[in-house]
Design an enzyme around this catalytic site. Structure first.
Site, PDB file in Angstrom:
ATOM      1  CB  CYS A  85      -0.865  -0.095   1.104  1.00  0.00           C
ATOM      2  SG  CYS A  85      -2.439   1.077   1.124  1.00  0.00           S
ATOM      3  CG  HIS A 200      -3.282  -3.939   3.207  1.00  0.00           C
ATOM      4  ND1 HIS A 200      -2.337  -3.013   4.008  1.00  0.00           N
ATOM      5  CD2 HIS A 200      -4.084  -2.824   2.725  1.00  0.00           C
ATOM      6  CE1 HIS A 200      -2.383  -1.819   3.756  1.00  0.00           C
ATOM      7  NE2 HIS A 200      -3.559  -1.486   2.845  1.00  0.00           N
ATOM      8  CD  GLU A 202      -0.511  -5.471   5.617  1.00  0.00           C
ATOM      9  OE1 GLU A 202      -0.482  -4.375   5.625  1.00  0.00           O
ATOM     10  OE2 GLU A 202      -0.151  -6.115   4.417  1.00  0.00           O
TER      11      GLU A 202
END
EC number: 6.3.5.3
Length: 227
Positions: A85, A200, A202
């Protein structure tokens, strides 16, 4: 295995990155943006957020931080750098990856889960995914539209440097959430060690969150060391 997570003022996904790395068995340490030495680390993670409030352009000020010279040397040595990002935006602003991330076509901040197709599975980040698998990953950005000139796009496609591409989760026609050219969601450097992506992984590593599609991304890094 020891990874550095760079903390820029305004970043807000650093703890998410730490959680994901540690869940995969990787030792993660926070490094302040003023740091000039990254020796002793096996990888560097540039997290998402709004570094320096996204003033000028997203990632533009962070790309000039002292730590980025160390990140550049790190990348030139062939070691792994991941930008997610805002981290991807920083990598393009720093010239470590080609192209730019522009404002979403709808001019709105977009936060939702999207389909992301794995285009390559010969990299540490993707080796645990079947090629062509469509992942369900969160996005959260206002400037995520990947843009590059025609020559750069042709090189990215011709050399297989597009790693992730937006794709339908079901049958939706508007699966590209931001207008990225060629549906590009993530790219890698020619050496294969610097990766930037807008989705994302994560944020998709635990069943509590309802999604673990991002976990193999981090487990693949551990497998790379074990090889």
């Amino acid at each position: 295995m020891r990874w550095a997570i760079v903390r820029f003022p305004g970043a807000n996904c650093d703890e998410d990155a730490r959680f994901a790395l540690e869940k995969a068995g990787i030792r993660a340490e926070f490094v302040w943006h003023t740091e000039r030495d990254l020796r002793g680390f096996d990888g560097v993670f540039l997290p998402g957020g709004f570094s320096y409030g996204d003033y000028l352009r997203a990632g533009a000020l962070a790309a000039k931080s002292p730590v980025m010279e160390a990140v550049r040397r790190f990348a030139e040595e062939g070691r792994y750098v991941v930008g997610v990002c805002n981290g991807f935006q920083i990598l393009t602003e720093a010239g470590l990856l080609p192209g730019a991330l522009l404002a979403n076509l709808n001019l709105h901040f977009t936060c939702k889960e999207v389909g992301v197709r794995v285009e390559r599975n010969d990299l540490p980040f993707t080796r645990l995914y079947p090629r062509g698998q469509v992942l369900r990953l969160p996005i959260a950005h206002g400037e995520g539209r990947y843009y590059a000139d025609p020559e750069t796009l042709a090189r990215l496609e011709g050399e297989g440097l597009v790693v992730f591409r937006y794709a339908p989760l079901k049958d939706e026609a508007d699966y590209n959430p931001n207008g990225s050219l060629h549906d590009i969601a993530g790219i890698v450097s020619e050496k294969g060690n610097v990766l930037g992506m807008m989705p994302h992984p994560e944020r998709a590593v635990d069943e509590v969150l309802g999604n673990t599609d991002g976990l193999p991304f981090f487990l693949g890094l551990v497998k790379e060391v074990a090889r």
